[in-house]
Design an enzyme around this catalytic site. Structure first.
Site, short mmCIF file in Angstrom:
data_model
loop_
_atom_site.label_atom_id
_atom_site.label_comp_id
_atom_site.label_asym_id
_atom_site.label_seq_id
_atom_site.Cartn_x
_atom_site.Cartn_y
_atom_site.Cartn_z
N ASP A 26 -101.51 -27.99 -66.60
CA ASP A 26 -102.79 -27.74 -65.93
C ASP A 26 -103.64 -26.76 -66.72
O ASP A 26 -104.83 -26.63 -66.47
CB ASP A 26 -102.56 -27.20 -64.51
CG ASP A 26 -102.75 -28.28 -63.47
OD1 ASP A 26 -103.07 -29.42 -63.86
OD2 ASP A 26 -102.59 -28.00 -62.27
N ASP A 338 -95.66 -27.91 -50.69
CA ASP A 338 -94.28 -28.39 -50.69
C ASP A 338 -93.71 -28.47 -49.28
O ASP A 338 -93.22 -29.53 -48.86
CB ASP A 338 -93.41 -27.49 -51.58
CG ASP A 338 -93.72 -26.01 -51.41
OD1 ASP A 338 -94.56 -25.67 -50.56
OD2 ASP A 338 -93.11 -25.19 -52.11
O1 LIG Z 1 -103.10 -25.30 -60.17
C1 LIG Z 1 -101.88 -25.24 -60.32
C2 LIG Z 1 -101.10 -24.18 -59.83
C3 LIG Z 1 -99.73 -24.18 -60.05
N1 LIG Z 1 -99.14 -25.18 -60.75
C4 LIG Z 1 -97.67 -25.15 -60.98
O2 LIG Z 1 -97.01 -24.80 -59.80
C5 LIG Z 1 -95.78 -24.18 -60.10
C6 LIG Z 1 -95.53 -23.01 -59.19
O3 LIG Z 1 -96.42 -21.96 -59.45
P1 LIG Z 1 -95.94 -20.43 -59.57
O4 LIG Z 1 -97.12 -19.67 -60.01
O5 LIG Z 1 -94.68 -20.35 -60.32
O6 LIG Z 1 -95.74 -20.06 -58.05
P2 LIG Z 1 -94.44 -19.54 -57.28
O7 LIG Z 1 -94.92 -18.57 -56.27
O8 LIG Z 1 -93.36 -19.09 -58.15
O9 LIG Z 1 -94.06 -20.93 -56.58
C7 LIG Z 1 -93.34 -21.10 -55.40
O10 LIG Z 1 -94.22 -21.44 -54.33
C8 LIG Z 1 -94.97 -22.65 -54.49
C9 LIG Z 1 -95.72 -22.91 -53.22
O11 LIG Z 1 -96.71 -21.98 -53.02
C10 LIG Z 1 -94.06 -23.81 -54.79
O12 LIG Z 1 -94.83 -24.95 -55.07
C11 LIG Z 1 -93.19 -23.48 -55.98
O13 LIG Z 1 -92.32 -24.53 -56.28
C12 LIG Z 1 -92.39 -22.24 -55.66
O14 LIG Z 1 -91.55 -21.90 -56.75
C13 LIG Z 1 -95.82 -23.81 -61.57
O15 LIG Z 1 -94.92 -24.63 -62.26
C14 LIG Z 1 -97.24 -24.10 -61.98
O16 LIG Z 1 -97.34 -24.56 -63.28
C15 LIG Z 1 -99.90 -26.23 -61.23
O17 LIG Z 1 -99.38 -27.13 -61.87
N2 LIG Z 1 -101.25 -26.24 -61.01
#
Ligand SMILES: O=c1ccn([C@@H]2O[C@H](COP(=O)(O)OP(=O)(O)O[C@H]3O[C@H](CO)[C@@H](O)[C@H](O)[C@H]3O)[C@@H](O)[C@H]2O)c(=O)[nH]1
Ligand SMILES: [Mn+2]
Length: 624
Positions: A26, A338
């Site tokens: 992204d 999710d």
């Molecule tokens: O516009 C976006 C925003 C995020 N992501 C992806 O989403 C994932 C999760 O983002 P991250 O910043 O790591 O957030 P976390 O807080 O660690 O994520 C937790 O919380 C999210 C829900 O808010 C779930 O989707 C994730 O699986 C879970 O690990 C990453 O792989 C990003 O690359 C995208 O592809 N596009």
């Protein structure tokens, strides 16, 4: 990081020709593309290496970090050489990627190595570019083999089209593009979804998950197999309570017993049909695995042609007037897409499975500062409350579709934000009333103290027991208690405010990505388990103000209860004072950060001044 994630899932102990790995970028960055290109080359060495030496985990970074010296059971000199050689290859690759990332752009020499780089000639910014789809390894190609001549998994890079005037729906949008593009290229019946900040830690997970899908009796009901989230960068006593130990070890298992765990966004295997909006009943007829497994019509055309003809699936306009994001794929419009998607799938009649093998299936990176954790939880809580207030509220939407036990289980998380109200009450009001001299609780000698005490201490003892059983420490429990307090007064409070503002139409959704990179001295303090403040944030102002208020309350409380003639048991203020005392105890790191610490992670003076001002205002209102 991305290269390691990709390599770890390419190297699953499973026939490579049946695996296809898709990377969604992204950020639309040619640096990520470059890292993937390097990974695709290294995989030719890495995959046979993993098989031969039964490597675990199969993220090269993690493997070489833990096995920094050679394993002792290598029998031949030749094996020694291969081991050292592969390690060197990995380190060279790592150095090249790091160097390029530091420079920040791709050199001419590298640009010539792959046609894909030309795509970036047309990219004006990461928010405004065409679809970039590159098949780096085409698994159908007989020449795509590793050094031992064995086939390699297909490897695809995708940066979906981005235009400023379109809403991209964050991660859910990215996943939906991937689902469509992959359906053209490989169309495998099972999809694994892993966040880019995690890697596969167990090469058997594919087989573990397939055991559930292929179970002869109940496999056809299973929509997804969720593995727990686990993290590799936690401190000894898990200072910010990021391990989510209780959720992963206790609560999700409970949900599993009630009809299936929720989908938690990563480390999850989905049946493709369940994501495409099919109801369980309809899907059942179409369950012809063998027929789906071959690569179908894609077989004849070349990789370039496949790229060209699949691009439109990831364009901004593709989803217009379709059911994508509503009935198909991941559901849009929620910050925890999710959990919502999992709930919708369960309500369509599917069930889900929670799978916790002894060896952790995935390891990820948890936030490493207090603010990151609080912001992450704010996003989660905001999304949870959104579900509660939407038409997807489990009680109504799930009515007669999922067991009532499961409906209620969801409330465990959906009610997080509302939790801030009683918490704020118990933190603010007793302190202020102590100042003013209003007694709220009965005397300690009163019989009514018994239910109050037993609920409070029973509940705390229970949570301590839970944590200890699942391998936590007492200090970790204390940290966990503190984090609950902090989250309730800041993350949950702000998520409630934001939800109200959104319902009134003032704000739009924003997905704040959890930051992953921090300064060296910040990570040093993290290792030492020193609570990190250091930045001026409204969240810290709240925490610091409340801490001061409690301190004032506690001092006044001592004055009122200890210095009075009545005994502790008869004094109407003693319970209130004890409560304030507990809060002061739990807030100790705040006082320490405000008055004692000198390092950069201390409480910023601006925050301190502001909170002193607020405390004075609040106290004067209470006193006069
Ligand atoms: O516009 C976006 C925003 C995020 N992501 C992806 O989403 C994932 C999760 O983002 P991250 O910043 O790591 O957030 P976390 O807080 O660690 O994520 C937790 O919380 C999210 C829900 O808010 C779930 O989707 C994730 O699986 C879970 O690990 C990453 O792989 C990003 O690359 C995208 O592809 N596009
Ligand atoms: Mn993450």
């Amino acid at each position: 990081m991305v290269a390691n994630t990709v390599l770890s899932v390419m190297a699953y102990n499973y026939p490579a020709e049946k695996i296809s790995v898709y990377l969604s970028d992204d950020g639309g960055s040619d640096l990520t593309f470059y890292a993937l290109l390097e990974a695709s080359r290294f995989s030719k060495q890495w995959l046979p290496f993993c098989n031969k030496f039964r490597v675990e985990p199969r993220s090269p970074e993690a493997y070489f970090r833990t096995a920094s010296s050679q394993p002792l059971d290598l029998s031949h000199d030749h094996d020694h050489d291969q081991w050292t050689f592969t390690k060197k290859l990995y380190e060279d690759m790592k150095r090249r990627i790091e160097k390029t990332t530091k420079v920040g752009q791709i050199s001419e020499a590298i640009r010539k190595e792959h046609k894909g780089f030309h795509e970036w000639d047309f990219v004006s910014s990461r928010r405004d570019h065409q679809t970039i789809l590159q098949i780096l390894i085409d698994g159908r190609d007989p020449k795509a083999v590793d050094i031992e001549g064995q086939p390699l998994p297909t490897l695809v890079y995708l940066a979906r089209e981005k235009r400023p005037q379109y809403n991209h729906n964050f991660k859910a949008g990215a996943l939906n593009s991937l689902i469509r593009v992959s359906s053209r290229i490989s169309n495998a019946p099972v999809i694994l979804n892993v966040d880019c900040d995690m890697y596969s830690n167990n090469s058997e997970s594919v087989r573990d998950a397939l055991c559930f899908f292929l179970d002869e009796e109940r496999g056809h009901e299973v929509a997804f197999v969720q593995f727990p989230q686990a993290f590799e960068n936690l401190t000894k006593n898990d200072i910010y309570s990021n391990s989510l130990r209780c959720i992963m070890e206790v609560e999700l298992r409970g949900l599993d017993a009630h009809g299936g765990p929720c989908y938690i966004g990563t480390g999850c295997f989905h049946r493709r049909e369940s994501l495409s909006g099919k109801k369980y009943k309809d899907a059942n007829k179409a369950l012809d695995w063998k027929g789906k497994n071959d690569k179908g019509k894609a077989e004849e055309i070349s990789a370039e042609a496949l790229e060209e003809t699949s691009k439109f699936l990831a364009s901004c306009t593709y989803e217009e007037n379709t059911e994508w994001g509503k009935e198909m794929g991941l559901i849009y419009g929620c910050l925890v897409e999710d959990v919502l998607t999992g709930l919708v799938i369960q309500c369509r009649g599917w069930r889900s499975v929670y799978c916790c093998p002894e060896r952790k299936a995935f390891l990820g990176a948890a936030p490493t500062t207090l603010l990151q954790t609080l912001v992450q939880h704010k996003r989660w809580a905001e999304g949870d409350l959104q579900i509660l207030l939407s038409r997807y509220c489990p009680l109504t939407y799930g009515y007669q579709k999922i067991p009532i036990r499961l409906q209620l289980s969801y409330f465990l998380y959906l009610l997080w934000p509302l939790n801030c109200l009683p918490s704020l009450y118990y933190i603010i009001v007793p302190s202020l009333c102590l100042l003013k001299g209003i007694s709220l609780f009965p005397q300690m000698s009163d019989i009514w103290v018994v239910p109050f005490f037993s609920v409070f201490f029973g509940n705390r003892a229970f949570s301590l027991g839970e944590l200890l059983i699942y391998g936590g420490t007492c200090q970790e429990w204390l940290n966990d208690q503190r984090m609950w307090l902090f989250k309730r007064t800041t993350s949950f409070f702000f998520s409630l405010l934001d939800n109200i503002l959104r319902l009134l139409g003032f704000t739009k959704l924003a997905f704040t990505i959890t930051a992953k990179v921090v300064d060296d001295d910040v990570s040093e303090r993290y290792e030492q388990e020193l609570t990190e403040f250091g930045t001026d944030s409204p969240m810290f102002t709240i925490l610091s103000t409340l801490a001061m208020l409690n301190a004032m309350g506690f001092i006044w409380g001592l004055k009122r209860s200890v210095l009075s003639e009545q005994s502790l048991f008869l004094n109407p203020f003693s319970l209130q004072a004890i409560l304030c005392g507990l809060l002061v105890f739990i807030n100790l790191p705040i006082y320490q950060a405000t008055f004692l610490r000198k390092d950069k992670g201390r409480m910023p003076t601006s925050v301190t001044y502001r909170s002193i001002m607020f405390t004075i205002v609040a106290c004067s209102i209470a006193l006069y």
